[in-house]
Design an enzyme around this catalytic site. Structure first.
Site, short mmCIF file in Angstrom:
data_model
loop_
_atom_site.label_atom_id
_atom_site.label_comp_id
_atom_site.label_asym_id
_atom_site.label_seq_id
_atom_site.Cartn_x
_atom_site.Cartn_y
_atom_site.Cartn_z
N ASP A 42 0.84 -1.21 0.00
CA ASP A 42 0.00 0.00 0.00
C ASP A 42 0.87 1.26 0.00
OD1 ASP A 42 0.81 -0.27 2.63
OD2 ASP A 42 -1.20 -0.10 3.50
N SER A 43 2.20 1.06 0.02
CA SER A 43 3.13 2.18 -0.21
C SER A 43 2.86 2.82 -1.57
CB SER A 43 4.59 1.70 -0.14
OG SER A 43 4.80 0.59 -1.00
N ASP A 81 -1.09 -6.09 -0.20
CA ASP A 81 -1.39 -5.47 1.09
C ASP A 81 -2.88 -5.23 1.25
OD1 ASP A 81 0.53 -4.90 2.99
OD2 ASP A 81 1.28 -3.13 1.94
N LYS A 110 -1.31 -9.44 2.91
CA LYS A 110 -0.51 -9.06 4.08
C LYS A 110 -1.31 -8.12 4.95
CE LYS A 110 3.13 -6.03 3.68
NZ LYS A 110 2.71 -4.88 4.51
N GLU A 112 -1.15 -5.73 8.69
CA GLU A 112 -0.28 -5.16 9.71
C GLU A 112 -0.83 -5.47 11.11
OE1 GLU A 112 0.53 -0.97 9.10
OE2 GLU A 112 1.16 -1.31 7.02
N GLU A 179 9.34 -4.62 10.16
CA GLU A 179 9.78 -3.32 9.61
C GLU A 179 10.24 -2.38 10.72
OE1 GLU A 179 6.95 -1.37 7.02
OE2 GLU A 179 8.24 0.41 6.84
O1 KIV Z 1 3.54 -1.11 1.56
C1 KIV Z 1 4.69 -1.58 1.47
O2 KIV Z 1 5.41 -1.37 0.49
C2 KIV Z 1 5.17 -2.40 2.58
C3 KIV Z 1 6.64 -2.64 2.65
C4 KIV Z 1 7.27 -1.43 3.23
C5 KIV Z 1 6.96 -3.86 3.42
O3 KIV Z 1 4.41 -2.83 3.40
#
Ligand code: KIV
Length: 261
Positions: A42-43, A81, A110, A112, A179
């Site tokens: 989600d970056s 994510d 994924k 968090e 992280e």
């Molecule tokens: O969103 C993302 O790119 C991430 C990485 C920083 C692991 O979760």
């Protein structure tokens, strides 16, 4: 060889695993069959969509980018994510994760969080959704914590992170991303669980590493975290190419006779 959950788990202690983010088919195709995993992080809400943090990413946005990445990376294990607010309880989580699995070819999602996500991860994995955990610095806590805060700074904090990792593993996650933690914390986590632990800003002792592609190739110029190694100056390459194109057009050097019909 495309990884499976079995091959991923066997890799622990045998070789270091590599993961990179991707948000589109173009770059996914370049990374395909090179790394063990591609993460549609989600970056993308920051580096691709230009927002200040990841919190406004939506499930439809993640699905759109995951479809593109899966089109480009047909031979790589793709993880997506779950964005902020899409897994705050197990019922919401299963609805959203099912939508991701039905509409894309992602192999896993994924989420968090540590112990607090135990029930959600358990419910997802019991319902055939493969889950990667994400503990330590949680980018989705950016607003509630007032910034990105490094974790695992003292023994109590390290023990709490180890408990998080164990809870996520026990709930059924097949891999954990850690992280933004002190390297002693990452080492303790990696030694405490049987599933592979992939680090970002977590030192060398994890089972593998992940980096955000636009950071590591120098395309995201606004901010460079300390842990990022820049393997390329992508922004300069593009800007140099662009200047050359503008100059060629202005000086009637493009197109040439070879470039016309
Ligand atoms: O969103 C993302 O790119 C991430 C990485 C920083 C692991 O979760």
């Amino acid at each position: 060889m495309k990884q499976t959950i079995t091959t991923i788990q066997k890799a622990k202690g045998q070789r270091k695993l590599t993961m990179i983010t991707a948000y589109d088919a173009l770059f996914a195709r370049l990374f395909d069959e090179e790394v063990d995993f591609i993460l549609v992080g989600d970056s993308l809400n920051m580096s691709f969509a230009g927002n200040n943090d990841t919190l406004s990413a939506t499930i439809d946005q993640m699905i759109y980018h995951t479809k593109a990445v899966c089109n480009g990376a047909k031979n790589t294990f793709v993880i997506t994510d779950m964005p902020f607010g899409t897994y705050y309880d197990k019922n919401i989580a299963i609805q959203n994760a099912t939508k991701v699995f039905q509409e894309t070819n992602a192999s896993a999602i994924k989420i968090e969080g540590g112990k607090e996500q135990f029930e959600t991860i358990k419910y997802l994995t019991q319902n055939s959704i493969a889950v990667v955990g994400h503990i330590g610095l949680l980018p989705q806590n950016f607003r509630s914590e007032g910034g990105y805060k490094i974790k695992g700074k003292d023994q109590d904090a390290i023990e709490s992170l180890v408990e998080d990792a164990k809870a996520v593993e026990e709930a059924g996650a097949f891999m954990i991303i850690v992280e933004g933690v002190k390297s002693q914390a990452a080492k303790a986590i990696t030694e405490a669980v049987n599933v592979p632990v992939i680090g970002i800003g977590a030192g060398v002792d994890t089972d593998g590493q992940v980096l955000v592609w636009s950071d590591m190739f120098g395309f995201f110029e606004e901010f460079k975290p300390k842990f990022v190694r820049q393997y390329l100056n992508g922004a300069k390459l593009i800007k140099d190419g662009l200047k050359q194109y503008i100059s060629d057009v202005q000086n009637k050097k493009f197109p040439s006779d070879d470039e016309i019909y």
